[in-house]
Design a protein around this motif. Structure first.
Motif, PDB file in Angstrom:
ATOM      1  N   THR A  20       0.839  -1.205   0.000  1.00 31.89           N
ATOM      2  CA  THR A  20       0.000   0.000   0.000  1.00 31.89           C
ATOM      3  C   THR A  20       0.868   1.247   0.000  1.00 31.89           C
ATOM      4  OG1 THR A  20      -1.885  -1.090   1.019  1.00 31.89           O
ATOM      5  CG2 THR A  20      -1.752   1.290   1.288  1.00 31.89           C
ATOM      6  N   CYS A  21       1.939   1.234   0.773  1.00 30.84           N
ATOM      7  CA  CYS A  21       2.868   2.373   0.773  1.00 30.84           C
ATOM      8  C   CYS A  21       3.456   2.577  -0.617  1.00 30.84           C
ATOM      9  CB  CYS A  21       3.974   2.163   1.805  1.00 30.84           C
ATOM     10  SG  CYS A  21       3.393   2.179   3.519  1.00 30.84           S
ATOM     11  N   LEU A  29       0.896   4.310  -2.842  1.00 28.53           N
ATOM     12  CA  LEU A  29       0.799   5.736  -2.529  1.00 28.53           C
ATOM     13  C   LEU A  29       2.001   6.491  -3.091  1.00 28.53           C
ATOM     14  CD1 LEU A  29      -0.405   5.357   1.151  1.00 28.53           C
ATOM     15  CD2 LEU A  29      -1.746   6.352  -0.711  1.00 28.53           C
ATOM     16  N   CYS A  61       1.841   8.115   3.573  1.00 29.71           N
ATOM     17  CA  CYS A  61       2.753   7.222   4.270  1.00 29.71           C
ATOM     18  C   CYS A  61       4.095   7.907   4.490  1.00 29.71           C
ATOM     19  CB  CYS A  61       2.937   5.909   3.510  1.00 29.71           C
ATOM     20  SG  CYS A  61       3.683   6.089   1.871  1.00 29.71           S
ATOM     21  N   LEU A 119      -1.587  11.791  -0.698  1.00 28.59           N
ATOM     22  CA  LEU A 119      -2.303  11.942  -1.961  1.00 28.59           C
ATOM     23  C   LEU A 119      -2.892  13.339  -2.074  1.00 28.59           C
ATOM     24  CD1 LEU A 119      -4.282   8.562  -2.148  1.00 28.59           C
ATOM     25  CD2 LEU A 119      -2.140   9.156  -3.305  1.00 28.59           C
TER      26      LEU A 119
END
Length: 140
Positions: A13-14, A17, A55, A73
């Motif tokens: 997920t990091c 992003l 992150c 984001l």
């Protein structure tokens, strides 16, 4: 706003992003963004209303904790997620024995953001992935 900052093992997920912010938005070459150090880093994730929006990571080097790969984001900016990520990283570093400072390489436009969180810029401006940066430090 329901903003949650937590340590995470969800490096995928990091990466998503960071890809969106650094590679797609800021045109950082993928080879420079993906540096192979994620497995030795501690990662923090910002979530707003259950969705990942930012992150950061910490790498330890001697008596310093290097905060890096900080991103939020576009749709999550201006709501305190970036500051919350940095504060979480600093709190974590303060709790570690032998760590005396938090350091980071700030994009020049973001220096006032980090100064507001207690960091001080030092050294010359340098190019990192085509973006002007300056090193910053916070004594813990």
């Amino acid at each position: 706003m329901s903003l949650i900052i937590s340590q995470t093992m969800d490096i995928a997920t990091c990466h998503q992003l960071r890809r969106k912010v650094f590679i797609e938005e800021q045109a950082v070459p993928e080879a420079e963004e993906v540096d192979g150090k994620d497995n030795e880093a501690l990662h923090f994730l910002a979530e707003k209303e259950g969705l990942p929006i930012g992150c950061a990571r910490i790498l330890l080097k001697g008596d310093a904790g290097k905060i890096g790969r900080v991103c939020v984001l576009k749709e999550g900016r201006g709501a305190g997620a970036g500051a919350a990520l940095i504060k979480a990283c600093v709190e974590h570093l303060r709790a570690l024995d032998g760590v005396k400072s938090a350091v980071l390489g700030s994009q020049c436009h973001a220096i006032p953001f980090y100064e507001a969180l207690g960091f001080t810029a030092f050294g010359p401006v340098y190019d990192d992935a085509g973006i002007d940066h300056r090193d910053m430090e916070l004594t813990l």
